[in-house]
Enzyme design. Structure first.
Site, PDB file in Angstrom:
ATOM      1  N   LYS A 233       0.802  -1.148  -0.058  1.00 13.97           N
ATOM      2  CA  LYS A 233      -0.052  -0.044  -0.081  1.00 13.97           C
ATOM      3  C   LYS A 233       0.906   1.340   0.098  1.00 13.97           C
ATOM      4  O   LYS A 233       1.593   1.583   0.977  1.00 13.97           O
ATOM      5  CB  LYS A 233      -1.000   0.002   1.207  1.00 13.97           C
ATOM      6  CG  LYS A 233      -2.210   1.086   0.904  1.00 13.97           C
ATOM      7  CD  LYS A 233      -2.525   1.629   2.077  1.00 13.97           C
ATOM      8  CE  LYS A 233      -1.730   2.799   2.842  1.00 13.97           C
ATOM      9  NZ  LYS A 233      -1.484   3.784   1.677  1.00 13.97           N
ATOM     10  N   GLY A 286       6.979   5.213   8.022  1.00 13.08           N
ATOM     11  CA  GLY A 286       6.066   6.469   8.177  1.00 13.08           C
ATOM     12  C   GLY A 286       5.866   6.968   9.565  1.00 13.08           C
ATOM     13  O   GLY A 286       7.112   6.783  10.215  1.00 13.08           O
ATOM     14  N   THR A 288       5.197   7.671  13.780  1.00 12.79           N
ATOM     15  CA  THR A 288       5.058   6.819  14.602  1.00 12.79           C
ATOM     16  C   THR A 288       3.937   6.721  15.224  1.00 12.79           C
ATOM     17  O   THR A 288       3.402   5.681  15.534  1.00 12.79           O
ATOM     18  CB  THR A 288       5.842   7.575  15.878  1.00 12.79           C
ATOM     19  OG1 THR A 288       7.277   7.845  15.617  1.00 12.79           O
ATOM     20  CG2 THR A 288       5.917   7.047  17.192  1.00 12.79           C
ATOM     21  N   VAL A 290       1.094   6.240  13.143  1.00 11.47           N
ATOM     22  CA  VAL A 290       0.584   5.141  12.396  1.00 11.47           C
ATOM     23  C   VAL A 290       1.020   3.730  12.608  1.00 11.47           C
ATOM     24  O   VAL A 290       0.416   2.840  12.723  1.00 11.47           O
ATOM     25  CB  VAL A 290       0.571   5.437  10.800  1.00 11.47           C
ATOM     26  CG1 VAL A 290       0.348   4.364   9.884  1.00 11.47           C
ATOM     27  CG2 VAL A 290      -0.008   6.860  10.486  1.00 11.47           C
ATOM     28  N   GLU A 314       9.957   1.755  10.686  1.00 11.90           N
ATOM     29  CA  GLU A 314      11.172   2.768  10.826  1.00 11.90           C
ATOM     30  C   GLU A 314      10.058   4.244  10.933  1.00 11.90           C
ATOM     31  O   GLU A 314       9.336   4.093   9.711  1.00 11.90           O
ATOM     32  CB  GLU A 314      12.074   2.754   9.707  1.00 11.90           C
ATOM     33  CG  GLU A 314      12.910   1.693   9.764  1.00 11.90           C
ATOM     34  CD  GLU A 314      13.776   1.478  10.729  1.00 11.90           C
ATOM     35  OE1 GLU A 314      13.932   2.412  11.605  1.00 11.90           O
ATOM     36  OE2 GLU A 314      14.007  -0.064  10.971  1.00 11.90           O
ATOM     37  N   CYS A 348      13.032  11.963   6.841  1.00  9.29           N
ATOM     38  CA  CYS A 348      13.019  11.585   8.432  1.00  9.29           C
ATOM     39  C   CYS A 348      14.297  12.149   9.377  1.00  9.29           C
ATOM     40  O   CYS A 348      14.245  12.033  10.313  1.00  9.29           O
ATOM     41  CB  CYS A 348      12.913  10.116   8.546  1.00  9.29           C
ATOM     42  SG  CYS A 348      13.929   9.297   7.452  1.00  9.29           S
ATOM     43  N   GLU A 444       8.116  16.274  15.957  1.00 14.81           N
ATOM     44  CA  GLU A 444       8.489  16.084  14.537  1.00 14.81           C
ATOM     45  C   GLU A 444       7.666  17.255  13.749  1.00 14.81           C
ATOM     46  O   GLU A 444       6.326  17.205  13.783  1.00 14.81           O
ATOM     47  CB  GLU A 444       8.412  14.860  14.105  1.00 14.81           C
ATOM     48  CG  GLU A 444       8.848  14.713  12.561  1.00 14.81           C
ATOM     49  CD  GLU A 444       8.798  13.273  12.088  1.00 14.81           C
ATOM     50  OE1 GLU A 444       7.405  12.753  12.147  1.00 14.81           O
ATOM     51  OE2 GLU A 444       9.504  12.867  11.462  1.00 14.81           O
TER      52      GLU A 444
HETATM   53  P1  NAD Z   1       2.401   8.616   7.305  1.00  7.80           P
HETATM   54  O1  NAD Z   1       2.557   8.009   8.698  1.00  7.80           O
HETATM   55  O2  NAD Z   1       1.328   9.675   7.374  1.00  7.80           O
HETATM   56  O3  NAD Z   1       1.957   7.479   6.183  1.00  7.80           O
HETATM   57  C1  NAD Z   1       2.711   6.434   6.046  1.00  7.80           C
HETATM   58  C2  NAD Z   1       2.102   5.246   5.206  1.00  7.80           C
HETATM   59  O4  NAD Z   1       1.081   4.853   6.333  1.00  7.80           O
HETATM   60  C3  NAD Z   1       1.302   5.753   4.077  1.00  7.80           C
HETATM   61  O5  NAD Z   1       1.316   4.878   3.207  1.00  7.80           O
HETATM   62  C4  NAD Z   1      -0.076   6.058   4.705  1.00  7.80           C
HETATM   63  O6  NAD Z   1      -0.985   6.054   3.746  1.00  7.80           O
HETATM   64  C5  NAD Z   1      -0.188   4.928   5.725  1.00  7.80           C
HETATM   65  N1  NAD Z   1      -1.089   5.381   6.543  1.00  7.80           N
HETATM   66  C6  NAD Z   1      -1.625   6.808   7.006  1.00  7.80           C
HETATM   67  N2  NAD Z   1      -2.560   6.667   7.922  1.00  7.80           N
HETATM   68  C7  NAD Z   1      -2.732   5.369   8.402  1.00  7.80           C
HETATM   69  C8  NAD Z   1      -3.701   4.468   9.232  1.00  7.80           C
HETATM   70  N3  NAD Z   1      -4.377   4.907   9.975  1.00  7.80           N
HETATM   71  N4  NAD Z   1      -3.514   3.149   9.191  1.00  7.80           N
HETATM   72  C9  NAD Z   1      -2.693   2.438   8.100  1.00  7.80           C
HETATM   73  N5  NAD Z   1      -1.736   3.157   7.428  1.00  7.80           N
HETATM   74  C10 NAD Z   1      -2.169   4.501   7.459  1.00  7.80           C
HETATM   75  O7  NAD Z   1       3.765   9.143   6.814  1.00  7.80           O
HETATM   76  P2  NAD Z   1       4.330   9.996   5.787  1.00  7.80           P
HETATM   77  O8  NAD Z   1       3.605  11.461   6.044  1.00  7.80           O
HETATM   78  O9  NAD Z   1       3.761   9.421   4.429  1.00  7.80           O
HETATM   79  O10 NAD Z   1       5.864  10.021   5.805  1.00  7.80           O
HETATM   80  C11 NAD Z   1       6.594  10.945   6.831  1.00  7.80           C
HETATM   81  C12 NAD Z   1       6.886  10.278   8.193  1.00  7.80           C
HETATM   82  O11 NAD Z   1       7.379   8.882   7.715  1.00  7.80           O
HETATM   83  C13 NAD Z   1       7.545  11.129   9.113  1.00  7.80           C
HETATM   84  O12 NAD Z   1       7.108  10.513  10.224  1.00  7.80           O
HETATM   85  C14 NAD Z   1       8.901  10.296   8.869  1.00  7.80           C
HETATM   86  O13 NAD Z   1       9.814  10.881   9.761  1.00  7.80           O
HETATM   87  C15 NAD Z   1       8.655   9.277   8.446  1.00  7.80           C
HETATM   88  N6  NAD Z   1       9.794   8.578   7.872  1.00  7.80           N
HETATM   89  C16 NAD Z   1      10.555   7.693   8.608  1.00  7.80           C
HETATM   90  C17 NAD Z   1      11.745   7.175   7.815  1.00  7.80           C
HETATM   91  C18 NAD Z   1      12.573   6.170   8.757  1.00  7.80           C
HETATM   92  O14 NAD Z   1      13.459   5.687   8.218  1.00  7.80           O
HETATM   93  N7  NAD Z   1      12.595   6.338  10.120  1.00  7.80           N
HETATM   94  C19 NAD Z   1      11.850   7.364   6.458  1.00  7.80           C
HETATM   95  C20 NAD Z   1      10.919   8.159   5.807  1.00  7.80           C
HETATM   96  C21 NAD Z   1       9.996   8.504   6.602  1.00  7.80           C
END
Ligand code: NAD
Length: 562
Positions: A233, A286, A288, A290, A314, A348, A444
């Protein structure tokens, strides 16, 4: 895992469609080398090719289906992909998966697994090595253009992500997989012990973020490389590049159903898949919150799974630079500008809190501000641009809210403007606070905002303790110092404050094979994407003991009296 000397491998060919032991064969994966970033200098062929692809992609909207079992699925429930820096410009429409499609994906993954899990590691790896080769050449402009237009990355930020890092994942993971398969136990005379690295039973659910095309490519492919089938997804705001990743993998020879692209409502899709008895693992990157939610849902269903699912996530960060009074001021200022504002701070690993000694602050501040005034913000198709737009309206509102807070409760040293008429543009912003616990030092933001706290030079040990305890995250961080004692103190005092720690370098830009990436505490499970540590999570080892001459008498020698 202990790693005794490898024993000769056992070839175990399995018939098509029959799941069999995946013993490594005799071939060695080509030694991986990091992809070299292209320069895109004026007049270069890569610049010409990319400009042409950008114009073509911007001018020809496409329709993106879900792809399930190799079949394009068009639900008719349509959403749009727009350019964040020109949000009225539609690049694509995509079909959201409905509940029946999610079910179909589970079936497709199970069907494909029978065949895929029986492939030798060499055959599986060849698919991804071919994907790397295609991406190095003919697919490079496509993935870069999709990432620039769909996610508002500049040419350099797209190149290091959608091309180089993804190529590196596809080249290094096969090499690490080979190392895993080669780790075999010792044997005694007339006994042969073997470890069989089986794929997990069931499917892996990959949920990917918007901000890195390479991560979107790695999360489904790493488990697939180890013989698993995957339901992927992607993030709605990165649909264009996600779609082209899938097409690239198909072009590389990935069989239908091994990776199923299921875009749509994240909550509905996740609640259906996490309730499935066949869920074998979650590969998430994504936020924390979620990941917490996914983990909690898995917990609720824990007794219903056929096996305990592997959970790899992560997540967020609140990444720091802490400078000692011995730091090189110019190097520090450049690291702040690049670390905080490249890709609009939407990494991130982006620097979002800095700690600078009072003696250095005026010099650092003035240099940072001077550089910030030069940064060009705008359309990423203009190669002079340093910052594009932030990803969407929600991000724009969230980041603007933090800037408003800073206006009321701290000092905005530079930047602070936000305009969303054309695109979601936020000016790179430097904030100064007198409160090391201020929310902009803890939370963040995920945008081009960095907050500085200035400390008395003599308070080095105290500031290290503050850095360590201020935020719940522990993803990346950097120390700037030329005094070795100060470096030592920072390494010791900040041992658990970052999973990726940098000395005199910005804390962004980790390279596969060089700085395995991931953080601890609330930043994730720290399974280090693009390393053997991550791949190990996608196999379940079976120990096989084969006795060549079994005993024929139940009695042991000591039982005899004579
Ligand atoms: P996000 O958490 O909004 O989304 C990530 C994924 O989760 C997407 O596919 C999204 O559709 C899905 N999602 C969102 N809500 C959901 C729910 N309720 N249930 C299930 N899935 C859901 O994150 P984003 O805005 O896409 O990315 C930014 C975040 O990702 C930041 O917090 C960043 O620090 C983190 N990130 C971390 C790393 C790492 O390696 N630690 C790398 C890249 C991004």
């Amino acid at each position: 895992m202990s790693s005794p000397p490898p024993v000769p491998d056992a070839a175990g060919p399995s018939g098509p469609g029959v799941e069999g032991p995946a013993f490594a064969g005799r071939a060695s994966v080509p030694p991986p080398r990091n992809d070299e970033n292209l320069t895109y200098l004026p007049g270069s062929p890569e610049r010409t090719a990319l400009k042409a692809r950008l114009a073509d992609m911007a001018g020809t909207p496409i329709e993106i289906p879900a792809v399930i079992g190799g079949r394009d699925v068009r639900s008719g429930v349509l959403h749009q992909v727009v350019m964040p820096h020109a949000h009225r410009h539609v690049l694509a429409t995509w079909h959201a998966a409905e509940p029946q499609h999610v079910e179909e994906a589970v079936t497709a993954a199970a069907l494909a697994r029978r065949e895929w899990a029986s492939w030798s590691p060499e055959d599986r790896c060849a698919v991804f090595l071919r994907a790397a080769a295609l991406l190095t050449g003919p697919w490079r402009a496509t993935l870069n253009a999709a990432t620039m237009l769909g996610q508002s990355k500049t040419v350099f930020q797209a190149e290091i992500d959608a091309a180089s890092e993804l190529i590196d994942f596809f080249r290094f993971n096969p090499f690490y997989a080979q190392q895993i398969y080669a780790q075999q136990p010792g044997s005694s005379p007339a006994v042969w012990n073997r470890l069989e690295y089986r794929p997990l039973e069931g499917f892996v659910y990959a949920v990917t973020p918007f901000n890195f095309t390479s991560i979107a490519g790695n999360l489904p492919t790493a488990p697939a490389m180890m013989g698993n089938t995957v339901i992927w997804k992607p993030a709605a705001s990165a649909m264009l590049s996600a779609y082209y990743i899938l097409r690239l993998l198909e072009a590389a020879g990935l069989p239908p159903g091994v990776i199923n692209l299921v875009p749509g409502d994240p909550e509905a899709i996740s609640s259906a898949l996490l309730a499935s008895r066949e869920l074998a693992g979650v590969h998430f990157t994504g936020s924390t919150s979620v990941f917490d939610r996914l983990w909690r849902t898995v917990g609720e269903h824990i007794s219903g799974y056929s096996a305990y699912p592997r959970l790899v996530g992560e997540t967020g960060g609140k990444d720091f630079i802490v400078a000692h009074a011995s730091a090189d001021v110019q190097a520090l200022a450049v690291a702040i500008v690049r670390g905080a504002f490249e890709y609009q701070g939407q990494k991130c690993s982006a620097v979002s809190r800095i700690y600078v000694p009072a003696s250095l602050w005026p010099g650092v501040r003035d240099r940072v501000v001077a550089m910030m005034r030069e940064l060009q913000i705008g359309d990423v198709a203009d190669f002079r641009t340093f910052c594009g737009a932030v990803i969407d309206r929600k991000a724009f509102a969230k980041i603007s809210g933090y800037i408003d807070d800073a206006r009321a409760n701290a000092r905005i040293v530079q930047g602070g403007a936000a305009r969303d008429g054309e695109g979601y543009f936020i000016e790179p912003t430097l904030v100064e606070t007198d409160d090391p616990g201020y929310r902009l030092m803890r939370e963040e933001i995920f945008g081009p905002v960095v907050t500085a706290f200035v400390y008395p030079d003599r308070a080095w040990p105290e500031i290290l303790a503050t850095v360590d305890t201020t935020s719940p995250y522990a993803l990346t961080g950097a120390v700037f110092a030329t005094d070795r004692q100060a470096v030592r103190a920072a390494q010791a005092g900040l041992r658990y404050a970052a999973g990726n720690f940098y000395v005199n370098d910005k804390p962004t830009g980790a390279v596969v094979g060089q700085q395995p990436f991931g953080g601890g505490r609330r930043s994730g499970t720290n399974d280090k994407a693009g390393s053997g540590m991550n791949l190990l999570r996608w196999v379940s080892a079976r120990a096989v003991k084969e006795t060549f001459v079994p005993p024929l008498d139940y009695r042991y020698p000591h039982m005899s009296e004579s």
